[in-house]
Design a protein around this motif. Structure first.
Motif, PDB file in Angstrom:
ATOM      1  N   UNK A 179      15.297  18.394  29.793  1.00 12.64           N
ATOM      2  CA  UNK A 179      15.860  17.238  29.086  1.00 12.64           C
ATOM      3  C   UNK A 179      15.366  15.954  29.741  1.00 12.64           C
ATOM      4  N   UNK A 180      15.188  14.921  28.930  1.00 14.65           N
ATOM      5  CA  UNK A 180      14.689  13.635  29.431  1.00 14.65           C
ATOM      6  C   UNK A 180      15.462  12.496  28.785  1.00 14.65           C
ATOM      7  N   UNK A 181      15.810  11.510  29.602  1.00 12.29           N
ATOM      8  CA  UNK A 181      16.374  10.245  29.111  1.00 12.29           C
ATOM      9  C   UNK A 181      15.414   9.124  29.485  1.00 12.29           C
ATOM     10  N   UNK A 182      15.006   8.349  28.512  1.00  5.29           N
ATOM     11  CA  UNK A 182      14.173   7.167  28.738  1.00  5.29           C
ATOM     12  C   UNK A 182      15.038   5.966  28.372  1.00  5.29           C
ATOM     13  N   UNK A 183      15.573   5.307  29.394  1.00  3.40           N
ATOM     14  CA  UNK A 183      16.607   4.288  29.162  1.00  3.40           C
ATOM     15  C   UNK A 183      16.301   2.971  29.859  1.00  3.40           C
ATOM     16  N   UNK A 184      17.069   1.957  29.475  1.00  5.19           N
ATOM     17  CA  UNK A 184      16.852   0.606  29.980  1.00  5.19           C
ATOM     18  C   UNK A 184      18.169   0.001  30.485  1.00  5.19           C
ATOM     19  N   UNK A 185      18.762   0.596  31.517  1.00  5.33           N
ATOM     20  CA  UNK A 185      20.037   0.095  32.025  1.00  5.33           C
ATOM     21  C   UNK A 185      19.909  -1.314  32.618  1.00  5.33           C
ATOM     22  N   UNK A 186      20.978  -2.060  32.507  1.00  8.03           N
ATOM     23  CA  UNK A 186      20.994  -3.467  32.932  1.00  8.03           C
ATOM     24  C   UNK A 186      20.545  -3.661  34.368  1.00  8.03           C
ATOM     25  N   UNK A 241      24.116  18.172  20.544  1.00  7.17           N
ATOM     26  CA  UNK A 241      24.167  17.779  21.957  1.00  7.17           C
ATOM     27  C   UNK A 241      23.491  16.429  22.175  1.00  7.17           C
ATOM     28  N   UNK A 242      22.331  16.238  21.558  1.00  7.60           N
ATOM     29  CA  UNK A 242      21.612  14.968  21.699  1.00  7.60           C
ATOM     30  C   UNK A 242      22.433  13.810  21.141  1.00  7.60           C
ATOM     31  N   UNK A 243      23.036  14.001  19.980  1.00  6.61           N
ATOM     32  CA  UNK A 243      23.876  12.955  19.394  1.00  6.61           C
ATOM     33  C   UNK A 243      25.073  12.637  20.296  1.00  6.61           C
ATOM     34  N   UNK A 250      15.279  16.954  24.313  1.00  7.92           N
ATOM     35  CA  UNK A 250      15.551  18.246  24.933  1.00  7.92           C
ATOM     36  C   UNK A 250      14.429  19.213  24.573  1.00  7.92           C
ATOM     37  N   UNK A 251      14.018  19.996  25.541  1.00  9.88           N
ATOM     38  CA  UNK A 251      13.014  21.026  25.297  1.00  9.88           C
ATOM     39  C   UNK A 251      13.629  22.152  24.461  1.00  9.88           C
ATOM     40  N   UNK A 252      12.814  22.742  23.589  1.00  2.19           N
ATOM     41  CA  UNK A 252      13.229  23.907  22.817  1.00  2.19           C
ATOM     42  C   UNK A 252      12.191  24.991  23.040  1.00  2.19           C
ATOM     43  N   UNK A 253      12.549  26.056  23.766  1.00  2.00           N
ATOM     44  CA  UNK A 253      11.557  27.038  24.157  1.00  2.00           C
ATOM     45  C   UNK A 253      10.564  26.391  25.107  1.00  2.00           C
ATOM     46  N   UNK A 254       9.312  26.828  25.087  1.00  2.00           N
ATOM     47  CA  UNK A 254       8.290  26.242  25.960  1.00  2.00           C
ATOM     48  C   UNK A 254       7.480  25.158  25.263  1.00  2.00           C
ATOM     49  N   UNK A 283      24.718  23.516  25.799  1.00  2.00           N
ATOM     50  CA  UNK A 283      23.965  22.456  25.141  1.00  2.00           C
ATOM     51  C   UNK A 283      23.022  22.997  24.073  1.00  2.00           C
ATOM     52  N   UNK A 284      22.375  24.106  24.362  1.00  2.00           N
ATOM     53  CA  UNK A 284      21.375  24.625  23.440  1.00  2.00           C
ATOM     54  C   UNK A 284      21.962  25.599  22.426  1.00  2.00           C
ATOM     55  N   UNK A 285      23.101  26.183  22.748  1.00  2.00           N
ATOM     56  CA  UNK A 285      23.727  27.137  21.845  1.00  2.00           C
ATOM     57  C   UNK A 285      23.142  28.522  22.012  1.00  2.00           C
ATOM     58  N   UNK A 286      23.903  29.514  21.646  1.00  2.00           N
ATOM     59  CA  UNK A 286      23.484  30.899  21.822  1.00  2.00           C
ATOM     60  C   UNK A 286      22.245  31.241  21.009  1.00  2.00           C
ATOM     61  N   UNK A 287      22.059  30.567  19.870  1.00  2.00           N
ATOM     62  CA  UNK A 287      20.932  30.890  19.002  1.00  2.00           C
ATOM     63  C   UNK A 287      19.603  30.470  19.606  1.00  2.00           C
TER      64      UNK A 287
END
Length: 221
Positions: A80-87, A7-9, A29-33, A205-209
């Motif tokens: 989930x977090x995006x740290x970005x530098x848009x124009x 998902x991240x890719x 992305x967070x995984x569990x707590x 996004x995280x999948x059933x597992x």
């Protein structure tokens, strides 16, 4: 490949395709707590490979990953977090300005406004209080969400809103959605239109597992 890494890719490539990335973008992305998957510092999203997405304990991270870890620790509602530098975000962030709700989708997805925080984690967390996005002085934006899709959408909306804000400021005409209407639109979006959709996206996004591994991760701390 783990679903969360896939998902991240996938969203890294979406951000690149939309032209809203810079040299130091990071997404997670967070995984569990207690854990997060995050893109390696210094690796451009356009060059990202499976091995460049790493799993970290949020209570023990290097400085490069501190912002993401501290936000997750402070806000359990953020996944989930995006740290970005848009124009178009960059000049607004450099000016330290606040973007009012100049677009309907900004009012819904981002909120009644988007403020600029100092490039300091305490300022960022304070600015994010009651919100899921902020600009960072001289450093682009940080967006978050219940899913990576929501955080990604916030980046696109903020870039578009920044462009409108800059353009309308130049010609001296800013049409702003009033505060009550902006807050109402945000409330309706969060509680009605998007809630079920975000739950479904989170599972995809995280999948059933992911649900089965959360308990195991808790025991490792």
């Amino acid at each position: 490949m783990e679903k969360i890494v896939e998902t991240i890719l996938q969203y890294a490539q979406k951000l690149v395709a939309e032209g809203v990335t810079g040299d130091n973008d990071m997404i997670s992305m967070r995984s569990g707590l207690n854990y997060m998957y995050i893109t390696k510092a210094g690796v451009k999203l356009a060059d990202l490979k499976e091995e460049d997405v790493i799993k970290l304990l949020i209570f023990k991270v290097d400085k490069e990953y501190l912002y993401h870890a501290e936000i997750y620790k402070e806000r359990e509602d953020i996944h989930a977090i995006c740290q970005c530098y848009p124009k178009w975000v960059m000049p607004v962030a450099k000016a330290g300005a606040t973007i009012p709700a100049v677009l309907d989708d900004m009012a819904q997805i981002v909120g009644p406004s988007c403020k600029t925080a100092e490039d300091d984690i305490h300022s960022i967390i304070k600015t994010l209080k009651g919100r899921n996005s902020c600009l960072v002085k001289d450093s682009g934006c940080i967006t978050s969400g219940r899913t990576l899709d929501e955080a990604y959408t916030c980046v696109l909306v903020l870039d578009k809103a920044s462009r409108c804000f800059v353009a309308s400021s130049v010609i001296g005409e800013n049409k702003i959605i009033n505060g009550f209407e902006a807050r109402l639109m945000r409330f309706i979006y969060k509680t009605k239109y998007s809630k079920k959709n975000q739950q479904n996206l989170s599972q995809l996004e995280e999948g059933e597992k992911q649900q089965n591994t959360s308990a195991k991760e808790e025991s490792e701390v």
